[in-house]
Design a protein around this motif. Structure first.
Motif, PDB file in Angstrom:
ATOM      1  N   THR A 114      16.797   1.876 -24.574  1.00  0.00           N
ATOM      2  CA  THR A 114      17.569   3.110 -24.694  1.00  0.00           C
ATOM      3  C   THR A 114      17.168   4.102 -23.604  1.00  0.00           C
ATOM      4  O   THR A 114      18.019   4.720 -22.961  1.00  0.00           O
ATOM      5  N   GLY A 115      15.870   4.242 -23.378  1.00  0.00           N
ATOM      6  CA  GLY A 115      15.394   5.134 -22.326  1.00  0.00           C
ATOM      7  C   GLY A 115      15.834   4.668 -20.947  1.00  0.00           C
ATOM      8  O   GLY A 115      16.263   5.467 -20.109  1.00  0.00           O
ATOM      9  N   ALA A 116      15.766   3.367 -20.699  1.00  0.00           N
ATOM     10  CA  ALA A 116      16.173   2.826 -19.399  1.00  0.00           C
ATOM     11  C   ALA A 116      17.676   3.002 -19.185  1.00  0.00           C
ATOM     12  O   ALA A 116      18.113   3.355 -18.090  1.00  0.00           O
ATOM     13  N   LEU A 117      18.449   2.789 -20.240  1.00  0.00           N
ATOM     14  CA  LEU A 117      19.894   2.970 -20.138  1.00  0.00           C
ATOM     15  C   LEU A 117      20.230   4.431 -19.841  1.00  0.00           C
ATOM     16  O   LEU A 117      21.105   4.726 -19.029  1.00  0.00           O
ATOM     17  N   ARG A 118      19.526   5.353 -20.469  1.00  0.00           N
ATOM     18  CA  ARG A 118      19.725   6.781 -20.197  1.00  0.00           C
ATOM     19  C   ARG A 118      19.460   7.081 -18.723  1.00  0.00           C
ATOM     20  O   ARG A 118      20.239   7.766 -18.060  1.00  0.00           O
ATOM     21  N   ASP A 119      18.361   6.541 -18.195  1.00  0.00           N
ATOM     22  CA  ASP A 119      18.004   6.781 -16.795  1.00  0.00           C
ATOM     23  C   ASP A 119      19.035   6.182 -15.839  1.00  0.00           C
ATOM     24  O   ASP A 119      19.458   6.828 -14.879  1.00  0.00           O
ATOM     25  N   VAL A 120      19.444   4.948 -16.090  1.00  0.00           N
ATOM     26  CA  VAL A 120      20.407   4.280 -15.224  1.00  0.00           C
ATOM     27  C   VAL A 120      21.759   4.990 -15.289  1.00  0.00           C
ATOM     28  O   VAL A 120      22.448   5.144 -14.274  1.00  0.00           O
ATOM     29  N   HIS A 121      22.124   5.455 -16.465  1.00  0.00           N
ATOM     30  CA  HIS A 121      23.381   6.201 -16.625  1.00  0.00           C
ATOM     31  C   HIS A 121      23.343   7.479 -15.790  1.00  0.00           C
ATOM     32  O   HIS A 121      24.309   7.817 -15.097  1.00  0.00           O
ATOM     33  N   ARG A 122      22.227   8.181 -15.815  1.00  0.00           N
ATOM     34  CA  ARG A 122      22.086   9.406 -15.030  1.00  0.00           C
ATOM     35  C   ARG A 122      22.167   9.102 -13.530  1.00  0.00           C
ATOM     36  O   ARG A 122      22.794   9.828 -12.776  1.00  0.00           O
ATOM     37  N   VAL A 123      21.535   8.006 -13.089  1.00  0.00           N
ATOM     38  CA  VAL A 123      21.601   7.606 -11.681  1.00  0.00           C
ATOM     39  C   VAL A 123      23.055   7.316 -11.297  1.00  0.00           C
ATOM     40  O   VAL A 123      23.529   7.752 -10.236  1.00  0.00           O
ATOM     41  N   ALA A 124      23.781   6.602 -12.149  1.00  0.00           N
ATOM     42  CA  ALA A 124      25.174   6.266 -11.857  1.00  0.00           C
ATOM     43  C   ALA A 124      26.034   7.522 -11.749  1.00  0.00           C
ATOM     44  O   ALA A 124      26.863   7.643 -10.840  1.00  0.00           O
ATOM     45  N   ILE A 125      25.837   8.461 -12.648  1.00  0.00           N
ATOM     46  CA  ILE A 125      26.593   9.712 -12.590  1.00  0.00           C
ATOM     47  C   ILE A 125      26.265  10.463 -11.311  1.00  0.00           C
ATOM     48  O   ILE A 125      27.154  10.932 -10.592  1.00  0.00           O
ATOM     49  N   SER A 126      24.981  10.576 -11.008  1.00  0.00           N
ATOM     50  CA  SER A 126      24.555  11.305  -9.820  1.00  0.00           C
ATOM     51  C   SER A 126      25.142  10.697  -8.552  1.00  0.00           C
ATOM     52  O   SER A 126      25.691  11.399  -7.699  1.00  0.00           O
ATOM     53  N   ARG A 127      25.053   9.392  -8.437  1.00  0.00           N
ATOM     54  CA  ARG A 127      25.557   8.732  -7.227  1.00  0.00           C
ATOM     55  C   ARG A 127      27.077   8.758  -7.174  1.00  0.00           C
ATOM     56  O   ARG A 127      27.665   8.907  -6.106  1.00  0.00           O
ATOM     57  N   GLY A 128      27.718   8.626  -8.306  1.00  0.00           N
ATOM     58  CA  GLY A 128      29.177   8.676  -8.349  1.00  0.00           C
ATOM     59  C   GLY A 128      29.718  10.023  -7.923  1.00  0.00           C
ATOM     60  O   GLY A 128      30.735  10.110  -7.223  1.00  0.00           O
ATOM     61  N   ARG A 129      29.049  11.078  -8.303  1.00  0.00           N
ATOM     62  CA  ARG A 129      29.492  12.420  -7.927  1.00  0.00           C
ATOM     63  C   ARG A 129      29.340  12.678  -6.434  1.00  0.00           C
ATOM     64  O   ARG A 129      30.008  13.541  -5.883  1.00  0.00           O
ATOM     65  N   ARG A 130      28.448  11.935  -5.784  1.00  0.00           N
ATOM     66  CA  ARG A 130      28.224  12.147  -4.355  1.00  0.00           C
ATOM     67  C   ARG A 130      29.136  11.297  -3.481  1.00  0.00           C
ATOM     68  O   ARG A 130      29.116  11.417  -2.269  1.00  0.00           O
ATOM     69  N   GLU A 175      14.743   7.569  -8.587  1.00  0.00           N
ATOM     70  CA  GLU A 175      15.876   6.729  -8.988  1.00  0.00           C
ATOM     71  C   GLU A 175      15.576   5.259  -8.708  1.00  0.00           C
ATOM     72  O   GLU A 175      15.883   4.387  -9.526  1.00  0.00           O
ATOM     73  N   SER A 176      14.974   4.979  -7.570  1.00  0.00           N
ATOM     74  CA  SER A 176      14.635   3.604  -7.212  1.00  0.00           C
ATOM     75  C   SER A 176      13.658   3.009  -8.223  1.00  0.00           C
ATOM     76  O   SER A 176      13.826   1.866  -8.676  1.00  0.00           O
ATOM     77  N   VAL A 177      12.650   3.768  -8.600  1.00  0.00           N
ATOM     78  CA  VAL A 177      11.676   3.314  -9.595  1.00  0.00           C
ATOM     79  C   VAL A 177      12.370   3.087 -10.935  1.00  0.00           C
ATOM     80  O   VAL A 177      12.134   2.069 -11.615  1.00  0.00           O
ATOM     81  N   GLN A 178      13.236   4.012 -11.339  1.00  0.00           N
ATOM     82  CA  GLN A 178      13.946   3.877 -12.612  1.00  0.00           C
ATOM     83  C   GLN A 178      14.797   2.608 -12.629  1.00  0.00           C
ATOM     84  O   GLN A 178      14.815   1.875 -13.630  1.00  0.00           O
ATOM     85  N   LEU A 179      15.501   2.334 -11.540  1.00  0.00           N
ATOM     86  CA  LEU A 179      16.346   1.135 -11.484  1.00  0.00           C
ATOM     87  C   LEU A 179      15.504  -0.140 -11.499  1.00  0.00           C
ATOM     88  O   LEU A 179      15.863  -1.122 -12.160  1.00  0.00           O
TER      89      LEU A 179
END
Length: 115
Positions: free
Chosen positions: A75-91, A39-43
């Motif tokens: 588009t790929g970066a936005l997909r990754d960042v969106h997934r990170v946001a969902i993952s962190r938000g759920r926690r 996640e850190s690398v993706q961000l």
């Protein structure tokens, strides 16, 4: 520590393209730490790509192929960042509603505020 959601959305998909989840461990196991690193690398990559996008879009002579490539990368970066946001938000733990929530009267503004 009690978590809001006991499953963590991982920053990668399975072979079938479906989301991968990890049961959250209290002490943060190997896969959890690996997911944190990815996640850190993706961000970081998304931030670098954003800077590059400003440079490309500021260039008046950018070609269609370069714009197409930039769009695909963004588009790929936005997909990754969106997934990170969902993952962190759920926690995140559930939050108490704000004190004003549920107040039937709502905020009071003078009539001039509405034109």
């Amino acid at each position: 520590m009690t978590t809001h959601n006991e499953r963590r959305l991982l920053p990668w998909s399975g072979l079938d393209g479906k989301p991968c989840y990890l049961t959250i461990e209290a002490n943060g196991g190997y896969l959890s730490r690996l997911a944190d690193q990815i996640e850190s690398v993706q961000l970081d990559l998304a931030a670098e790509l954003l800077e590059h996008a400003f440079e490309v879009l500021g260039d008046g002579e950018v070609g269609q192929d370069e714009l197409r490539c930039l769009t695909m990368d963004m588009t790929g970066a936005l997909r990754d960042v969106h997934r990170v946001a969902i993952s962190r938000g759920r926690r995140l733990p559930p939050m108490d509603p704000p004190a004003w929530e549920g107040d039937d009267e709502g905020p009071r503004l003078p009539a001039v505020a509405f034109g």
